[in-house]
Motif scaffolding. Structure first.
Motif, PDB file in Angstrom:
ATOM      1  N   ILE A  74       5.935   1.684  -0.152  1.00 25.77           N
ATOM      2  CA  ILE A  74       4.508   2.004  -0.290  1.00 25.77           C
ATOM      3  C   ILE A  74       3.861   1.813   1.075  1.00 25.77           C
ATOM      4  CG2 ILE A  74       2.329   1.369  -1.379  1.00 25.77           C
ATOM      5  CD1 ILE A  74       3.801   0.376  -3.779  1.00 25.77           C
ATOM      6  N   SER A  75       3.288   2.875   1.612  1.00 24.56           N
ATOM      7  CA  SER A  75       2.663   2.701   2.925  1.00 24.56           C
ATOM      8  C   SER A  75       1.214   2.229   2.779  1.00 24.56           C
ATOM      9  CB  SER A  75       2.721   4.002   3.730  1.00 24.56           C
ATOM     10  OG  SER A  75       2.050   5.006   3.016  1.00 24.56           O
ATOM     11  N   ALA A  76       0.516   2.766   1.780  1.00 20.98           N
ATOM     12  CA  ALA A  76      -0.835   2.314   1.430  1.00 20.98           C
ATOM     13  C   ALA A  76      -1.843   2.447   2.565  1.00 20.98           C
ATOM     14  CB  ALA A  76      -0.801   0.874   0.909  1.00 20.98           C
ATOM     15  N   GLU A  77      -1.553   3.299   3.561  1.00 19.63           N
ATOM     16  CA  GLU A  77      -2.467   3.461   4.701  1.00 19.63           C
ATOM     17  C   GLU A  77      -3.882   3.861   4.265  1.00 19.63           C
ATOM     18  OE1 GLU A  77      -2.130   2.379   7.593  1.00 19.63           O
ATOM     19  OE2 GLU A  77      -0.063   1.831   7.065  1.00 19.63           O
ATOM     20  N   ARG A  78      -3.951   4.854   3.394  1.00 19.95           N
ATOM     21  CA  ARG A  78      -5.287   5.342   2.998  1.00 19.95           C
ATOM     22  C   ARG A  78      -6.048   4.288   2.198  1.00 19.95           C
ATOM     23  NH1 ARG A  78      -5.224  11.599   1.267  1.00 19.95           N
ATOM     24  NH2 ARG A  78      -7.451  11.329   1.641  1.00 19.95           N
ATOM     25  N   ILE A  79      -5.301   3.454   1.468  1.00 19.26           N
ATOM     26  CA  ILE A  79      -5.982   2.388   0.711  1.00 19.26           C
ATOM     27  C   ILE A  79      -6.624   1.420   1.691  1.00 19.26           C
ATOM     28  CG2 ILE A  79      -5.685   0.446  -0.870  1.00 19.26           C
ATOM     29  CD1 ILE A  79      -3.450   1.884  -2.229  1.00 19.26           C
ATOM     30  N   LYS A  80      -5.852   0.993   2.682  1.00 20.60           N
ATOM     31  CA  LYS A  80      -6.364   0.009   3.648  1.00 20.60           C
ATOM     32  C   LYS A  80      -7.591   0.546   4.376  1.00 20.60           C
ATOM     33  CE  LYS A  80      -1.762  -1.899   4.352  1.00 20.60           C
ATOM     34  NZ  LYS A  80      -0.563  -1.640   5.146  1.00 20.60           N
ATOM     35  N   LYS A  81      -7.512   1.805   4.740  1.00 20.92           N
ATOM     36  CA  LYS A  81      -8.622   2.420   5.456  1.00 20.92           C
ATOM     37  C   LYS A  81      -9.891   2.452   4.594  1.00 20.92           C
ATOM     38  CE  LYS A  81      -8.445   6.091   8.867  1.00 20.92           C
ATOM     39  NZ  LYS A  81      -7.762   7.350   9.141  1.00 20.92           N
ATOM     40  N   ALA A  82      -9.730   2.877   3.345  1.00 18.84           N
ATOM     41  CA  ALA A  82     -10.891   2.967   2.449  1.00 18.84           C
ATOM     42  C   ALA A  82     -11.466   1.577   2.158  1.00 18.84           C
ATOM     43  CB  ALA A  82     -10.480   3.665   1.153  1.00 18.84           C
ATOM     44  N   LEU A  83     -10.581   0.595   2.002  1.00 19.76           N
ATOM     45  CA  LEU A  83     -11.063  -0.773   1.758  1.00 19.76           C
ATOM     46  C   LEU A  83     -11.856  -1.282   2.953  1.00 19.76           C
ATOM     47  CD1 LEU A  83      -7.912  -2.488   0.156  1.00 19.76           C
ATOM     48  CD2 LEU A  83     -10.076  -2.008  -1.010  1.00 19.76           C
ATOM     49  N   SER A  84     -11.386  -0.919   4.148  1.00 17.72           N
ATOM     50  CA  SER A  84     -12.015  -1.453   5.362  1.00 17.72           C
ATOM     51  C   SER A  84     -13.438  -0.935   5.554  1.00 17.72           C
ATOM     52  CB  SER A  84     -11.149  -1.162   6.589  1.00 17.72           C
ATOM     53  OG  SER A  84     -11.235   0.212   6.885  1.00 17.72           O
ATOM     54  N   VAL A  85     -13.761   0.197   4.913  1.00 11.60           N
ATOM     55  CA  VAL A  85     -15.148   0.661   5.002  1.00 11.60           C
ATOM     56  C   VAL A  85     -15.918   0.312   3.714  1.00 11.60           C
ATOM     57  CG1 VAL A  85     -14.699   2.464   6.691  1.00 11.60           C
ATOM     58  CG2 VAL A  85     -14.519   3.009   4.255  1.00 11.60           C
ATOM     59  N   GLY A  86     -15.376  -0.636   2.945  1.00  7.59           N
ATOM     60  CA  GLY A  86     -16.135  -1.202   1.818  1.00  7.59           C
ATOM     61  C   GLY A  86     -16.032  -0.451   0.505  1.00  7.59           C
ATOM     62  N   LYS A  87     -15.068   0.461   0.408  1.00  3.39           N
ATOM     63  CA  LYS A  87     -14.965   1.221  -0.842  1.00  3.39           C
ATOM     64  C   LYS A  87     -14.094   0.507  -1.881  1.00  3.39           C
ATOM     65  CE  LYS A  87     -15.887   5.714   0.980  1.00  3.39           C
ATOM     66  NZ  LYS A  87     -15.442   6.988   1.440  1.00  3.39           N
ATOM     67  N   ILE A  88     -14.406   0.758  -3.126  1.00  4.20           N
ATOM     68  CA  ILE A  88     -13.514   0.378  -4.219  1.00  4.20           C
ATOM     69  C   ILE A  88     -12.466   1.486  -4.283  1.00  4.20           C
ATOM     70  CG2 ILE A  88     -13.330   0.224  -6.734  1.00  4.20           C
ATOM     71  CD1 ILE A  88     -16.261  -0.906  -6.653  1.00  4.20           C
ATOM     72  N   VAL A  89     -11.185   1.111  -4.303  1.00  5.49           N
ATOM     73  CA  VAL A  89     -10.131   2.121  -4.281  1.00  5.49           C
ATOM     74  C   VAL A  89      -9.497   2.250  -5.664  1.00  5.49           C
ATOM     75  CG1 VAL A  89      -7.909   2.760  -3.291  1.00  5.49           C
ATOM     76  CG2 VAL A  89      -9.669   1.743  -1.842  1.00  5.49           C
ATOM     77  N   ILE A  90      -9.435   3.462  -6.153  1.00  2.37           N
ATOM     78  CA  ILE A  90      -8.898   3.711  -7.495  1.00  2.37           C
ATOM     79  C   ILE A  90      -7.627   4.552  -7.379  1.00  2.37           C
ATOM     80  CG2 ILE A  90      -9.415   4.715  -9.755  1.00  2.37           C
ATOM     81  CD1 ILE A  90     -12.440   4.314  -8.914  1.00  2.37           C
ATOM     82  N   VAL A  91      -6.520   4.033  -7.895  1.00  2.00           N
ATOM     83  CA  VAL A  91      -5.222   4.687  -7.715  1.00  2.00           C
ATOM     84  C   VAL A  91      -4.621   5.067  -9.068  1.00  2.00           C
ATOM     85  CG1 VAL A  91      -2.895   4.429  -6.745  1.00  2.00           C
ATOM     86  CG2 VAL A  91      -4.830   3.288  -5.640  1.00  2.00           C
ATOM     87  N   ALA A  92      -4.033   6.244  -9.137  1.00  2.00           N
ATOM     88  CA  ALA A  92      -3.368   6.701 -10.356  1.00  2.00           C
ATOM     89  C   ALA A  92      -2.097   5.892 -10.582  1.00  2.00           C
ATOM     90  CB  ALA A  92      -3.020   8.186 -10.236  1.00  2.00           C
ATOM     91  N   GLY A  93      -1.978   5.318 -11.779  1.00  2.00           N
ATOM     92  CA  GLY A  93      -0.775   4.569 -12.110  1.00  2.00           C
ATOM     93  C   GLY A  93       0.377   5.485 -12.451  1.00  2.00           C
ATOM     94  N   PHE A  94       1.596   4.912 -12.545  1.00  2.00           N
ATOM     95  CA  PHE A  94       2.717   5.596 -13.220  1.00  2.00           C
ATOM     96  C   PHE A  94       3.339   6.734 -12.417  1.00  2.00           C
ATOM     97  CE2 PHE A  94       3.200   8.972 -16.786  1.00  2.00           C
ATOM     98  CZ  PHE A  94       4.456   8.561 -17.212  1.00  2.00           C
ATOM     99  N   GLN A  95       2.847   6.952 -11.163  1.00  2.00           N
ATOM    100  CA  GLN A  95       3.357   8.119 -10.438  1.00  2.00           C
ATOM    101  C   GLN A  95       3.637   7.844  -8.966  1.00  2.00           C
ATOM    102  OE1 GLN A  95      -0.273  10.662  -9.030  1.00  2.00           O
ATOM    103  NE2 GLN A  95      -0.459  10.419 -11.232  1.00  2.00           N
ATOM    104  N   GLY A  96       4.510   8.653  -8.406  1.00  2.00           N
ATOM    105  CA  GLY A  96       4.801   8.581  -6.989  1.00  2.00           C
ATOM    106  C   GLY A  96       5.300   9.934  -6.521  1.00  2.00           C
ATOM    107  N   GLN A  97       5.893   9.948  -5.346  1.00  2.00           N
ATOM    108  CA  GLN A  97       6.519  11.197  -4.909  1.00  2.00           C
ATOM    109  C   GLN A  97       7.813  10.894  -4.156  1.00  2.00           C
ATOM    110  OE1 GLN A  97       3.850  13.411  -2.297  1.00  2.00           O
ATOM    111  NE2 GLN A  97       4.933  12.698  -0.492  1.00  2.00           N
ATOM    112  N   THR A  98       8.742  11.843  -4.228  1.00  2.00           N
ATOM    113  CA  THR A  98      10.015  11.656  -3.534  1.00  2.00           C
ATOM    114  C   THR A  98       9.802  11.905  -2.036  1.00  2.00           C
ATOM    115  OG1 THR A  98      10.634  13.968  -3.664  1.00  2.00           O
ATOM    116  CG2 THR A  98      11.226  12.589  -5.548  1.00  2.00           C
ATOM    117  N   PRO A  99      10.762  11.492  -1.195  1.00  2.00           N
ATOM    118  CA  PRO A  99      10.613  11.751   0.238  1.00  2.00           C
ATOM    119  C   PRO A  99      10.417  13.241   0.533  1.00  2.00           C
ATOM    120  CG  PRO A  99      12.396  10.190  -0.133  1.00  2.00           C
ATOM    121  CD  PRO A  99      11.963  10.679  -1.485  1.00  2.00           C
TER     122      PRO A  99
END
Ligand code: ASP
Ligand code: MG
Length: 405
Positions: free
Chosen positions: A116-141
């Motif tokens: 999990i790289s979670a780059e976009r989550i960290k970025k959004a958190l750093s500007v004060g946003k609540i981050v909402i992520v879809a459960g149960f899913q991912g993507q292959t390489p």
């Protein structure tokens, strides 16, 4: 500022009103001074409904398309929850699994998270946003959408909590936490305040519907505290954590009842090396899960072997066992669907004795016959007649003092 990952299951986001209520809770958590990442499941029974719909169109859909379909359920709820937060005047952004870099292997419908790289989550958190992520899913390489197995949003939440080094993970459902037994079977069952990862893993494998097992395994591996709470109230839930001294004092923490197994018995199997191997290899080749196994030598030069399988695999199991009968010299094979498995679980068993005798004498006092027994370091299971299962669970629960005082 600490970070908290919250996960809301399908029942907690089943309609517009409930989604708005979740939004309020999420905002409250943020206002208490936390960064908040929220994982949501599909609304209500949406995943089941999508499966039904697919079935009406093609009885044997390609797994890739199935994942493409099922992953849409969570995409609906993340967008709606983000809108609900906006409506209440706060900043939030929703992301799919792929968008936040949840990379899995290629096994559609039961993919495992690899990174999990979670780059976009960290970025959004750093500007004060609540981050909402879809459960149960991912993507292959290579960019294909995958799902993590039914109930997989728990896993998304715990894995994100680990990746983001959260303080803890909160799993919201429609019950107050994890109980000493299923309250529908045992009304006196009490909510546990704390329970260990190992106990939950045993309880889950013993038929107690608690949480997605792999999410507990991940929690255990990275020592991530997991709270299971009710999204409808503010009661303190159950904390799943690593063990400590005080928890060892509690000898039995829960009782589980499984009524979904059946017993197969092979009579008079030849008593020579390789016979058991042959029987269970045949079952393994047919992908049949075997649970308890008992072998007992009779007076002649043969043994009887009994084992349990899930009822929904009984027909398949009987077919392969019958086919193997001759090779292992068995004279007969029978099956019994009228069985129930009752188990007690507790890490205190490692350091206390007398648990088995207490369990067995309780059953004896209630005239319940024991058919099979198996144990692990922190568990004792017995098989009894199917119509005695609920009674057995109830009297054992009471004997270990687990009920309400
Ligand atoms: N929506 C998926 C399911 O129903 C994942 C989840 O609920 O955790 O299995
Ligand atoms: Mg669901």
């Amino acid at each position: 500022m600490g970070l908290i990952v919250q996960k809301y299951g399908g029942s907690s986001v089943a309609n517009a009103e409930k989604i708005l209520r979740v939004a309020q809770r999420v905002i409250k958590t943020k206002q208490a001074g936390n960064k908040v990442v929220v994982v949501v499941s599909a609304m209500g029974d949406m995943t089941d409904d999508l499966i039904t719909l697919a079935d009406q169109i093609n009885k044997d859909p390609q797994e890739r398309e199935m994942d493409m379909l099922l992953s849409t359920g969570e995409q609906v709820s993340i967008a709606l929850l983000a809108m609900a937060v906006h409506k209440l005047g706060h900043e939030a952004v929703s992301f799919t699994g792929s968008q936040v870099g949840i990379i899995t292997d290629e096994f559609h419908s039961k993919a495992r998270i690899q990174n999990i790289s979670a780059e976009r989550i960290k970025k959004a958190l750093s500007v004060g946003k609540i981050v909402i992520v879809a459960g149960f899913q991912g993507q292959t390489p290579s960019g294909e959408i995958t799902t993590l197995g039914r109930g997989g949003s728990d896993l998304t939440a715990v894995a994100l909590a680990v990746a983001l080094k959260a303080k803890h993970c909160e799993i919201y459902t429609d019950v107050d936490g994890i109980f000493t037994a299923d309250p529908r079977v045992i009304p006196e069952a009490q909510k546990m305040d704390r329970v260990t990862y190992d106990e939950i893993l045993e309880l889950a494998s013993l038929g107690a519907k608690v949480m997605h097992s792999r999410s507990i395994e991940v929690g255990k591996k990275f020592n991530m505290p997991i709270w299971v709470c009710n999204s409808q109230n503010n009661h303190k839930g159950t904390l799943i954590t690593k063990e400590n001294k005080a928890m060892e004092e509690v000898v039995v923490s829960g009782v589980a009842l499984a009524e979904d197994e059946a017993k197969i018995t092979l009579f008079r199997v030849s008593d020579r090396p390789g016979v058991a191997a042959k029987v269970f290899q045949t079952l393994a080749d047919a992908n049949v899960n075997v649970d308890m196994i008992i072998q007992n030598k009779t007076q002649t030069n043969s043994t009887d072997i009994s084992f349990t399988v899930f009822k929904n695999e009984l027909v398949k199991a009987m077919k392969v066992v019958k086919a193997a009968m001759k090779k292992v010299g068995a004279t007969n094979v029978t099956c019994d669907e009228n069985i129930a498995k009752v188990s007690v679980v507790g890490i205190g068993m490692r350091s206390h004795s007398g648990i088995a005798s207490k369990m067995f004498s309780t059953l004896a006092k209630n005239k319940i016959n024991i058919d099979m027994i198996s144990t692990s370091e922190i568990k004792i299971s017995v098989v009894v007649a199917g119509d005695k299962g609920k009674l057995a669970a109830r009297v054992i629960h009471q004997a270990f003092g687990l009920g309400k005082k």
